[in-house]
Design an enzyme around this catalytic site. Structure first.
Site, mmCIF file in Angstrom:
data_model
loop_
_atom_site.group_PDB
_atom_site.id
_atom_site.type_symbol
_atom_site.label_atom_id
_atom_site.label_comp_id
_atom_site.label_asym_id
_atom_site.label_seq_id
_atom_site.Cartn_x
_atom_site.Cartn_y
_atom_site.Cartn_z
ATOM 1 N N THR A 9 0.918 -0.928 -0.263
ATOM 2 C CA THR A 9 0.026 0.563 0.254
ATOM 3 C C THR A 9 0.681 1.681 0.313
ATOM 4 O OG1 THR A 9 -2.088 -1.464 1.147
ATOM 5 C CG2 THR A 9 -1.271 0.810 1.135
ATOM 6 N N SER A 250 7.218 1.161 12.200
ATOM 7 C CA SER A 250 6.327 1.841 11.538
ATOM 8 C C SER A 250 6.415 2.765 10.603
ATOM 9 C CB SER A 250 5.804 2.481 12.881
ATOM 10 O OG SER A 250 4.998 4.073 12.388
ATOM 11 N N LYS A 251 5.293 2.949 9.557
ATOM 12 C CA LYS A 251 6.477 3.698 8.072
ATOM 13 C C LYS A 251 6.027 5.352 8.535
ATOM 14 C CE LYS A 251 3.828 1.298 4.475
ATOM 15 N NZ LYS A 251 2.581 1.553 3.690
ATOM 16 N N ARG A 252 6.257 5.430 9.972
ATOM 17 C CA ARG A 252 6.480 6.483 10.559
ATOM 18 C C ARG A 252 8.224 7.116 10.823
ATOM 19 N NH1 ARG A 252 1.669 6.537 11.553
ATOM 20 N NH2 ARG A 252 1.689 6.079 13.413
#
Ligand code: GLU
Length: 320
Positions: A9, A250-252
């Site tokens: 995604t 996390s993508k962050r």
């Protein structure tokens, strides 16, 4: 012909966990002489960006991975971006509606959260209490005037979803614990659960390899396969990578993104070596190309526990 896929995604940058899933999906197909599809799961256009999709493909290639079909290389089952496949999802909804498998649901998120405080299903998620399941046509018409409904898939309460995951083993989940689930939101957005099944079936995917966070989605997806009478794929859920405190990546968190590692001068072969070591494919983290792992890859030997980043791996990735 075995066919697998990697289906990211593009809502952020790829991190080490996504890279491991991509590497394993690639190895799984290369080890059995199958084909790999890259599918961009950008159905939620508000959360996704084309730049991220392009960056993901660039970074996967940097790692040394390739694919036989995808948005950039094309193929017979395209388009390979979900945002361009909505007519297929519409058609699937139409067929399910005709078969009486869907019903409109007028519950708001707030209402559901209130009732959700009571029964959670075995997957640890709130189970839909069935509020709108048995509304009469007259009631539905009246409610439609005030609110656009979502569409829910009616599961067979008596049935049990049963499947063998090649890493996590035999799974048996009563569908009464799963509950009816949304296939199209009130704002028209098609749900992941529907889109992923429609796409995997249309693309002839025989092997679904993905992160273990999606193991709990599989019973819902199986009910959709069964409603259409489509052949069910084999499922391989691979462990998530967690940080040294056991927290999900996390993508962050910038430091574990491929973009950061690459811009810091870490060679791709070192990233691949660290991932291979973490997944138990080699005894120590050394520099490797994905191709060097094919002969030693066996999906059945993957661990079924979250994979913790070690201090050694972290320092290898921070080195120039
Ligand atoms: N698009 C999903 C994700 O990025 C993966 C879906 C799947 O592999 O089934 O988490």
């Amino acid at each position: 012909m075995r066919r697998g896929r990697f289906a990211p995604t593009p809502s952020g940058q790829l991190h080490l966990g996504n890279a491991l899933t991509a590497l394993l999906a690639w190895l799984h197909m290369r080890a059995v002489g199958g084909q790999l599809i890259l599918r961009v799961e950008d159905i939620d256009v508000a959360r996704c960006r084309t730049e991220y999709a392009l960056q993901m493909m660039d970074e996967l290639r940097w790692l040394g991975l390739d694919w036989d079909e995808g948005p950039d290389v094309g193929g017979p089952c395209g388009p390979y971006e979900q945002s361009r496949r909505t007519s297929l999802y519409e058609e699937a909804i139409r067929i399910l509606e005709q078969a009486g498998r869907l019903y409109p649901c007028f519950c708001s998120r707030a209402e559901l959260l209130q009732v959700a405080s009571a029964p959670h299903n075995v997957l640890g998620e709130p189970r839909y209490p069935g509020t709108c399941r048995a509304l009469t046509d007259v009631e539905r018409m009246a409610r439609r005037r005030a609110k656009e409904p979502s569409l829910r898939f009616r599961v067979d309460d008596q049935a049990v979803a049963s499947f063998v995951d090649l890493v996590y083993g035999q799974q048996r989940v009563p569908l009464s614990d799963v509950g009816d689930f949304v296939v199209r939101r009130a704002d028209g957005l098609f749900a992941y659960q529907l889109a992923v099944v429609v796409d995997d079936a249309a693309m002839g995917v025989t092997d679904v390899l993905r992160g273990a966070d999606l193991l709990s989605s599989t019973p819902r997806q199986l009910t959709i396969y069964q409603a259409f009478g489509w052949p069910e794929p084999t499922f391989v859920h691979v462990p998530l990578v967690v940080d040294r405190d056991g927290q999900k990546l996390s993508k962050r968190d910038r430091s574990i993104t491929l973009a950061y590692l690459r811009s810091s001068g870490v060679p791709a072969s070192r990233v691949v070596g660290v991932l291979a070591f973490l997944a138990g494919l080699c005894d120590k983290p050394v520099e490797l190309s994905p191709g060097e792992l094919i002969s030693r890859f066996d999906v059945k030997r993957l661990p079924n526990q979250p994979i913790r980043l070690t201090e050694e791996c972290e320092s290898m990735l921070a080195m120039r």
